[in-house]
Each structure stands twice: as structure tokens, then as C-alpha cells.
Enzyme design. Sequence first.
Site, PDB file in Angstrom:
ATOM      1  N   GLY A 230       0.828  -1.206   0.000  1.00 38.07           N
ATOM      2  CA  GLY A 230       0.000   0.000   0.000  1.00 38.07           C
ATOM      3  C   GLY A 230       0.854   1.243   0.000  1.00 38.07           C
ATOM      4  O   GLY A 230       2.001   1.239  -0.455  1.00 38.07           O
ATOM      5  N   SER A 231       0.289   2.316   0.553  1.00 35.95           N
ATOM      6  CA  SER A 231       0.943   3.622   0.477  1.00 35.95           C
ATOM      7  C   SER A 231       2.026   3.770   1.544  1.00 35.95           C
ATOM      8  O   SER A 231       2.022   3.068   2.556  1.00 35.95           O
ATOM      9  CB  SER A 231      -0.110   4.716   0.656  1.00 35.95           C
ATOM     10  N   GLY A 235       2.081   2.431   5.361  1.00 38.01           N
ATOM     11  CA  GLY A 235       3.178   1.485   5.600  1.00 38.01           C
ATOM     12  C   GLY A 235       3.958   1.860   6.849  1.00 38.01           C
ATOM     13  O   GLY A 235       4.315   1.014   7.667  1.00 38.01           O
ATOM     14  N   GLU A 252       5.761  -3.438   0.724  1.00 35.20           N
ATOM     15  CA  GLU A 252       5.681  -3.198  -0.725  1.00 35.20           C
ATOM     16  C   GLU A 252       4.917  -1.899  -0.913  1.00 35.20           C
ATOM     17  O   GLU A 252       3.686  -1.874  -0.813  1.00 35.20           O
ATOM     18  CB  GLU A 252       4.955  -4.354  -1.422  1.00 35.20           C
ATOM     19  N   CYS A 286       1.693  -0.326  -9.087  1.00 29.22           N
ATOM     20  CA  CYS A 286       2.862   0.154  -8.352  1.00 29.22           C
ATOM     21  C   CYS A 286       4.079   0.208  -9.263  1.00 29.22           C
ATOM     22  O   CYS A 286       4.952   1.043  -9.090  1.00 29.22           O
ATOM     23  CB  CYS A 286       3.126  -0.738  -7.150  1.00 29.22           C
TER      24      CYS A 286
HETATM   25  P1  NAD Z   1      -3.436   2.336   1.277  1.00 31.43           P
HETATM   26  O1  NAD Z   1      -2.195   2.483   2.049  1.00 31.43           O
HETATM   27  O2  NAD Z   1      -4.443   3.426   1.356  1.00 31.43           O
HETATM   28  O3  NAD Z   1      -4.217   1.016   1.736  1.00 31.43           O
HETATM   29  C1  NAD Z   1      -3.622  -0.268   1.705  1.00 31.43           C
HETATM   30  C2  NAD Z   1      -4.284  -1.133   2.766  1.00 31.43           C
HETATM   31  O4  NAD Z   1      -3.922  -0.637   4.054  1.00 31.43           O
HETATM   32  C3  NAD Z   1      -5.814  -1.105   2.718  1.00 31.43           C
HETATM   33  O5  NAD Z   1      -6.298  -2.405   2.965  1.00 31.43           O
HETATM   34  C4  NAD Z   1      -6.167  -0.171   3.856  1.00 31.43           C
HETATM   35  O6  NAD Z   1      -7.441  -0.378   4.401  1.00 31.43           O
HETATM   36  C5  NAD Z   1      -5.083  -0.498   4.866  1.00 31.43           C
HETATM   37  N1  NAD Z   1      -4.827   0.538   5.860  1.00 31.43           N
HETATM   38  C6  NAD Z   1      -5.137   1.851   5.827  1.00 31.43           C
HETATM   39  N2  NAD Z   1      -4.725   2.462   6.952  1.00 31.43           N
HETATM   40  C7  NAD Z   1      -4.109   1.527   7.717  1.00 31.43           C
HETATM   41  C8  NAD Z   1      -3.449   1.533   8.978  1.00 31.43           C
HETATM   42  N3  NAD Z   1      -3.337   2.639   9.695  1.00 31.43           N
HETATM   43  N4  NAD Z   1      -2.942   0.376   9.442  1.00 31.43           N
HETATM   44  C9  NAD Z   1      -3.019  -0.760   8.721  1.00 31.43           C
HETATM   45  N5  NAD Z   1      -3.642  -0.832   7.523  1.00 31.43           N
HETATM   46  C10 NAD Z   1      -4.179   0.296   7.019  1.00 31.43           C
HETATM   47  O7  NAD Z   1      -3.018   2.054  -0.226  1.00 31.43           O
HETATM   48  P2  NAD Z   1      -4.004   1.921  -1.456  1.00 31.43           P
HETATM   49  O8  NAD Z   1      -4.517   3.264  -1.799  1.00 31.43           O
HETATM   50  O9  NAD Z   1      -4.984   0.826  -1.194  1.00 31.43           O
HETATM   51  O10 NAD Z   1      -3.023   1.400  -2.593  1.00 31.43           O
HETATM   52  C11 NAD Z   1      -2.271   2.257  -3.385  1.00 31.43           C
HETATM   53  C12 NAD Z   1      -0.826   2.238  -2.959  1.00 31.43           C
HETATM   54  O11 NAD Z   1      -0.328   0.907  -2.905  1.00 31.43           O
HETATM   55  C13 NAD Z   1       0.072   2.935  -3.948  1.00 31.43           C
HETATM   56  O12 NAD Z   1       1.031   3.722  -3.285  1.00 31.43           O
HETATM   57  C14 NAD Z   1       0.762   1.803  -4.673  1.00 31.43           C
HETATM   58  O13 NAD Z   1       1.975   2.134  -5.258  1.00 31.43           O
HETATM   59  C15 NAD Z   1       0.891   0.808  -3.585  1.00 31.43           C
HETATM   60  N6  NAD Z   1       1.072  -0.540  -4.132  1.00 31.43           N
HETATM   61  C16 NAD Z   1       2.279  -1.142  -3.998  1.00 31.43           C
HETATM   62  C17 NAD Z   1       2.483  -2.398  -4.524  1.00 31.43           C
HETATM   63  C18 NAD Z   1       3.831  -3.080  -4.417  1.00 31.43           C
HETATM   64  O14 NAD Z   1       3.907  -4.281  -4.572  1.00 31.43           O
HETATM   65  N7  NAD Z   1       4.917  -2.376  -4.151  1.00 31.43           N
HETATM   66  C19 NAD Z   1       1.445  -3.054  -5.181  1.00 31.43           C
HETATM   67  C20 NAD Z   1       0.231  -2.407  -5.292  1.00 31.43           C
HETATM   68  C21 NAD Z   1       0.046  -1.145  -4.753  1.00 31.43           C
END
Ligand code: NAD
Length: 530
Positions: A230-231, A235, A252, A286
Site C-alpha cells: 500500500g501507500s 506502511g 511493498e 505500483c
Molecule cells: P493504502 O495504504 O491506502 O491502503 C492499503 C491497505 O492498508 C488497505 O487495505 C487499507 O485499508 C489499509 N490501511 C489503511 N490504513 C491503515 C493503517 N493505519 N494500518 C493498517 N492498515 C491500514 O493504499 P491503497 O490506496 O490501497 O493502494 C495504493 C498504494 O499501494 C500505492 O502507493 C501503490 O503504489 C501501492 N502498491 C504497492 C504495490 C507493491 O507491490 N509495491 C502493489 C500495489 C500497490
Amino acid sequence: MSIPISIEQKPRPAEQATHIPCVDPATRESLGEVRIDSPEDVEAAVARAKVAQQAWRKTSFEERRKVLRKLLAYTVDNKDEICLTVQRDSGKTRENALMGEIWPTCEKFRWMINNGEKHLRPERVSSGLLLHKKARLEYHPLGILAAIIPWNYPFQNIVNPLIPALMAGNAIVLKPSEWVAWSSAKFIDALRSVIEEAGHNPDLVQAVQGYGPTGAALARSAVDTILFIGSVNNGRRVVEASAERIIPVVMELGGKDAFIVCDDADLEQAVHSALAGCYINCGQNCVASERILVYDGIYDAFEKRTAELVGEFRQGSSREGLVDVGAIVTPLQLDIIEKAVNGAVAQGARVVTGGKRTLSDKGDYFEPTILADVKPDMDIAQEEVFGPVMLLIRVRDDADAVKVANGVAYGLSSSVFSKSRVRARKIVAGLEAGMSSINEFGGVTYMAQDLTFGGVKASGYGRMNGREGLRSMCNIKSVVDDRFPIHQPSRVFPVAKKDYGVFSGVIELIYGRGLAQRWRGFLKLFSREK
Ligand code: NAD
């Protein structure tokens, strides 16, 4: 370089909500709602997973492979339905659902079925100086994997961590993104049914649904390891949670991949790869090719040809006909893309094509966009866009390309296009990235499952995929074992007067510089001097 990053994604009002409303972004049709799990529900899911894992960890590799084969058969047999479900929840095209979700997942199953055991069997290693002993590495399951995942690949993001987790003898509790809760619930239910039909406890695989707080509760629960995709902002929060219990995490995160087009590149090859890198999954990747660094000598031709092809793209819902690009999964992401593009134009970027929302009467769409005259220090060239936006950045030569490519906080994937392999390899060697492709777009490394997947810098740490990804879900235990049935104690105590001299001799004998020092060491072994 400051660690970014981008606009904070504000969670929807989660405190008081009991359900997540689910919407098809391509049509804005309601898909229903999914119940939010409380922190107590999360704890209960983890406790059930622990029970299931106790039995699963004792299964043979053959038994695990049998379950993976059944899961693969489910995926292949139900691919059309899975694609339709993915399309409805994410607004992606039918073709992208098949090639971006089903195909890589099947390949991952195939790789694991064929190779998993080889990488998890105890491995004999040298016992070094312990000549009387044997040494080996053993790969034991860690226990419960928490996988907190994003919305861009609703099916693949679930199955990807599940495959190595199960092969390594772990259970998995998934926290799918709130934006694709509807499809995730269906997929996880189906996968659980396959596991149950294969004669195992379906609690090996579970979902906890909700917004950020549900993810936070899972990160702080009694899991043994976390994979966070995720973001950067979230992270960081997960790393903080993992630090409380000192558990390993794989991060990731985002990317701002450079795609370098040298002046000796094959134009058609580079253009078509750039289209794939920028517009597959509407850029919500990503490993999207977020920055196209084009050499002066080929820049104008590259811009002209990409503009011709992007101008012909068809956009809309796949359910209404053949389209090249679909919708943006979340309205929040649509706002982020629009703001980034408007900001770039205000800072001097030129819109070649696209540049705005479209089909707003139907759903959440952004036009496939090309921005030219982008400068490396513009906000849009530094922050992840995660949308269908190609940025053209002019570079002078190899050194300039590497400098610009490395001039961002991220380091996920990268690509270099040149007809000279020597030149391309030299450029690749200078790139700060976890992955690099020569004459292919960055995402292609995903189809070679022996390769690992992951980044450096703000793109995270740890690896998914391949041997390293599989072993990251293991307790890698070092074992020293008997070589001979000789039970001679290694006496350390009581310390004798001669010990220091003898071991000083041993060190010189083994590590001494040149024959003379080694010979002196040898003599010390028999010396009476203390
Ligand atoms: P996000 O960080 O908003 O959410 C990811 C997950 O984290 C969701 O399930 C969300 O509910 C959860 N989350 C949110 N707040 C949290 C917290 N405080 N504690 C624990 N979990 C929490 O990201 P997104 O908008 O869903 O995805 C987009 C991002 O993911 C982009 O930055 C993208 O580059 C990245 N991404 C990376 C990869 C990789 O393999 N490197 C792959 C896909 C997406």
C-alpha cells in the site's frame, strides 16, 4: 531527498460505520455492502487461524501441493466469473482482468507447485570449522501471516501472498482494501470452500474487512509476520505497529519508475512498451512506468508516435463493448490524479493529449493523458500519480538519465531501452531500484516467478515472489548436527593457563598473513609460553 509522500488518503468516516458501501466505479451501480469487522472480530479471526495452522504446519509438501492444485483448478475453471467480479468492483477492462489478475496468479501457482518444496526442504550448508559437525538450514513456518493489501488487483492481491503462505505451512489473515471489499469477500469465501473440500480447515485463510482501523487492529494482533502492500504513509504506521511486538514485515509501497528511452532505442518497441507501462490497469500499478525519460535525439518522434496511438484509445466499461482503458477504482484516486495533472500544467507541463476527467455521467474516468515538457523537479515528477498519465521528461545522455532516474524518493522498478546491450546494462547497473528490465516495461519481471519483487528507498523493503519471497515467510532455523556418533565434550571451562596461547596460535595459523605468520601460529600450538 525528502521521504514523500503524496496526498494523504483520508479514510471515509469509519468510526461509526458498520458496513462498507460497495460501488462499481465504471457505472456507479451499487454492489451492496460488506460488514466491518471490529477489533474483537479481528482477534477472533487470528485465534481461529492459529488453531488451523497448528494442523496445517504438520502437512507434507505433497499435501500442500494438492491443495494448491485445487486452488489453481478453481482459478482456471472460474476465470470468466472472477474477471467479471473484478471488473465490477474495480472498473478495469475484461482483458486486463484476465491478463493482469488471472494469468500471473496461475503462473504463481505453477511456479510454487513445481518449485516450492525445493526451496523449503532442509538445505545442507558448510559447517565451516566445525569439521566434526554437519550444518543445515531448515525452513519452518512462521505461523500467521497478516496480509494488508490495496485495491488495484482485487483477485491477485489476495492469492499472491496466500500461495507462499500456505506452501510454507502458514495460515493467512487478509485485510483487503475497503474499495474492493465486495469482490474480496466473494473470492476469499470461494478459496475457503476449495480448502474445505480438500479436507482442511478453511480458517487457514480468512478475511477481516473494514477501513484503516481494521488494518491497524490486524497489524497489532497476535500475528507472526506482516506483508503490507500500500501507500508509504500507511506502511509507516504498520511498521510502528510491528515494532511493538518485534515481528518481521515486508513492505511493498509505492513507486515512481523511470522508463529510459536512449537515442538508439527501437522506436516502435519503446513506444508500445511505454503504452503498456503507463496505461495497463489505467496506470493504477505500483510498477507503472511513471516517468518516461527520453533522449533529445528521439524525443520528438517518441512524443508524436505515442500521441497518435493514445489518441485512438477507447475508454469505458468493458461490459458495454471492447475498450482499451477502464475506470479509476476510487473517486479519491480520481481527485489525486486530477490535482496532480492540473498542478503539473500550472508548473509548465504541456498537455499532448487527455488531461481531464471524462465520461462523468457514467462513472469515475480519467482520460489517457500525455504530459510533455515535464521537468524532473516538478511535483508530478516526484510524487506517485497512480493513474493513466504518461510524463515525458527530456534527458541529454546516459549520465543525465541515471541522475534524473535516481532523483526521486522511490526505487521500485525501472526500464531501459537501447539497441546496445552493453549500454543498457551499464545504465541499469546505475539505477537505484529493486527491479530493472532491458527493452521491456518494468511490470514484466512479475511473469518470471524465480525473480523477486520489491523495492528500495521509499518503495519499501523485503521481497515477495521467488525463493526469497517464499523464505521470507519462514523461520529460517540454523541447525548444527552430529557428523559422527562421537560424544566428546567441547570443554571450555575451567579455563586453563595454556588456552590463550593455543587459541592465539590457532588464529594465526588459520588467518595469518603469509606462510611465516602461519608457521609461527603452528609452533604456538605446542609452545609452553602462556
Ligand atoms: P493504502 O495504504 O491506502 O491502503 C492499503 C491497505 O492498508 C488497505 O487495505 C487499507 O485499508 C489499509 N490501511 C489503511 N490504513 C491503515 C493503517 N493505519 N494500518 C493498517 N492498515 C491500514 O493504499 P491503497 O490506496 O490501497 O493502494 C495504493 C498504494 O499501494 C500505492 O502507493 C501503490 O503504489 C501501492 N502498491 C504497492 C504495490 C507493491 O507491490 N509495491 C502493489 C500495489 C500497490
